[in-house]
Design a protein around this motif. Structure first.
Motif: not given
Length: 349
Positions: A119-139
């Motif tokens: 959700r919200g695309g793949l653009q970084p937020s505040n120079s990091d990708y924590s928003r993207v990472i938080n939506q991912m399943p753990c591995k």
């Protein structure tokens, strides 16, 4: 996908008399038979011998069970969230959902569940990708995380965004013969509009003819998204300008539909993971015309399928002449797509 360090391969024990044991053996010897991609069962066998579960949630649960049953967590390994290692970049109405779900059977592949897209695309937020990472399943350390997005092949900004996020990412596109993909897309759109009672423009075959006439006379830059999703050459070219060719895998829709194991073995090689997929996890459902999932270690002959409506929306009628016009409309872009890809699919015959 939730991880479990549980092995559920338990045998079915039957404590009965000698006669009962013989009877059970006879039943089970028939029950353990299943269909492969080479020898699908006849219709009568499907109806009489198999318990068919037409429920997408139950299917997903079966996939998770197979995945967890075959994965053993290494000692001291930790399940962490990361950026996606693999992205299915499209195309809608070509089998993207089946692809990511079937891939998730593999113990070394974890996928983002519904919604599959970030959700919200793949653009970084505040120079990091924590928003993207938080939506991912753990591995775990030996696993690959996957997402899908049906329109990423067509979005011109996506290749650069994905490369900036993870230049080593693997990309998979599944594509379908352009005219049939468009008709499927418009069928779904029509059904939705009928439900909402907002637009009757393409609600019958005569309107479909007008729709096609409109589409084939529309300038390229003004095409609707439904048409644009059936044009693959520009999208593939954009990705090949940014990524190495060995980072991109293109799958044809019918290949997955009729030979899923062969396709999934190519995916294994592409991702560089161990060989796991085999016919024992798939069974051909002749009632629906495509493959469902089975648990080879289960005590019953049960096939887990998508809901009974998936893949069976009544296709809008298109006259042969209009269909040929539609194929001719896509022909130049399709030929260019084949040239960029370096191989051909049987779409233009």
């Amino acid at each position: 996908m939730k991880q479990m360090n549980v092995n559920s391969k338990y045998p079915c024990f039957v404590v009965l008399g000698v006669f009962a044991l013989g009877l059970v053996y006879f039943v089970l010897s028939d029950g353990i038979q299943y269909n492969t991609i080479h020898t699908p069962s006849p219709l009568s066998d499907i109806q009489e011998d198999w318990n068919i579960m037409n429920d997408s949630d139950v299917l997903r649960a079966a996939i998770i069970d197979i995945h967890n049953t075959n994965y053993k967590v290494k000692e001291d390994d930790v399940c962490v969230k990361t950026l996606p290692d693999c992205i299915i970049i499209g195309v809608g109405k070509s089998g993207t959902r089946e692809l990511i779900d079937f891939m998730s059977i593999h113990p070394n592949i974890v996928s983002k569940s519904n919604p599959y897209q970030i959700r919200g695309g793949l653009q970084p937020s505040n120079s990091d990708y924590s928003r993207v990472i938080n939506q991912m399943p753990c591995k775990y350390s030996d696993q690959i995380s996957t997402i899908k997005a049906d329109t990423y092949l067509q979005k011109s900004e996506r290749p650069a965004e994905i490369f900036a996020m993870n230049p080593r990412v693997k990309l998979i596109a599944i594509v379908r013969e352009p005219a049939s993909r468009l008709i499927s897309d418009l069928t779904m759109l029509t059904d939705e509009r009928k439900t909402k009672q907002k637009d009757k423009y393409i609600s019958n075959s005569k309107d479909m003819k007008k729709r096609i006439e409109y589409l084939v006379n529309t300038p390229y830059k003004k095409l609707t998204l439904q048409v644009y999703k059936s044009i693959y050459d520009d999208g593939l070219e954009r990705y090949m300008k940014v990524f190495n060719k060995d980072q991109i895998l293109v799958i044809e829709s019918n290949e997955l539909k009729y030979t899923p194991v062969e396709v999934l073995k190519r995916v294994e090689q592409f991702l560089g993971i161990k060989s796991f997929f085999s016919n024992e996890y798939f069974v051909f459902n002749t009632l629906k015309g495509f493959y469902c999932i089975r648990k080879p270690y289960a005590c019953t002959k049960t096939m887990h399928c998508y809901s009974s409506t998936r893949g069976h929306s009544k296709q809008m009628h298109v006259d042969k002449k209009d269909l040929e016009s539609l194929k001719e409309y896509f022909r130049p872009r399709t030929e260019r797509f084949f040239k960029i890809l370096g191989r051909r699919f049987d779409w233009l015959n």
